[in-house]
Design an enzyme around this catalytic site. Sequence first.
Site, mmCIF file in Angstrom:
data_model
loop_
_atom_site.group_PDB
_atom_site.id
_atom_site.type_symbol
_atom_site.label_atom_id
_atom_site.label_comp_id
_atom_site.label_asym_id
_atom_site.label_seq_id
_atom_site.Cartn_x
_atom_site.Cartn_y
_atom_site.Cartn_z
ATOM 1 N N GLY A 94 10.148 -0.194 4.353
ATOM 2 C CA GLY A 94 10.808 0.800 4.316
ATOM 3 C C GLY A 94 10.119 2.030 5.408
ATOM 4 N N GLY A 111 3.254 4.518 4.648
ATOM 5 C CA GLY A 111 4.093 4.886 3.701
ATOM 6 C C GLY A 111 3.460 5.867 2.887
ATOM 7 C CE LYS A 166 3.722 -3.940 2.771
ATOM 8 N NZ LYS A 166 3.853 -2.433 2.424
ATOM 9 C CD GLU A 197 3.722 -2.113 6.037
ATOM 10 O OE1 GLU A 197 3.424 -0.721 5.606
ATOM 11 O OE2 GLU A 197 4.767 -2.516 5.708
ATOM 12 N N GLY A 234 1.428 0.009 -0.110
ATOM 13 C CA GLY A 234 2.441 0.355 -0.942
ATOM 14 C C GLY A 234 3.450 -0.765 -0.879
#
Length: 260
Positions: A104, A34, A102, A111, A90
């Site tokens: 996006g 990200g 998370k 992740e 992030g």
Amino acid sequence: MSGELSPIDKAKFVAAKQAAEFVESGMRVGLGTGSTAAWLVRCLGEKVREDGLRFKGVPTSTRTAELARDVGLEVISLDEAKWLDMTIDGADEFDEDLNLIKGGGGALLQEKIVATASDQMIVIADAAKEVQALGAFPLPLEIIPFGWQTTQALIEEVLVSMDVMGRQTTLRMNGARPYITDEANHILDLHLSRIGNPRQLSMVLNQIPGVVENGLFIDICDKLVVGHSDGRVEVRDINEGTISESQLAFVEDDNLFSDI
């Protein structure tokens, strides 16, 4: 140059720069995906070039791996690393308990695998990502392509009994075609507005056939680094129960901005 950055990008940069200080030589570190994580990778590349930092990075997506190699980081797979000292990534949203949304960037599966294979997860974010209740940002679900419309219908049926405000679901697209993850799956975005019980929702969604993983990160984040556009950085440690604040100065000729 830093003067050309938007306030949000300045906040992301100072959070990433502060988080990069947690990485020490000899570590094995998960590298998130990200826009904020990209700042982290650039900051770590600078520390490798200028300070002699040496560590092994495990990227959570192909694009993070490409950026990491471009800036001079040593990249290995999670299978090679076995276990990580930390993951820095992030978030699209976080609440006061450091629960996250998370995905996006489309890499939620890798992740989450990398984050849970780490001694600690450090999250970097700009202050605008903090919310009282998760859900304003659409919740991503990674689903297998086979029978995805059936999976979507099952999800919408389950949402009727969940503590959420909205129940619209949309298939994430890449132009005219469905978005394809690194694991060759699709992503459904759930437009829930507010999630009353994130822990329950996470458990229920993962029981639906066709759902690979959801973008709720519950009890995974250990430390949160929040950046502000004026250079202030706040570090919240949920395990220690501490909050600290510092001030970072912008450097106008910083090499990190050469490709902005």
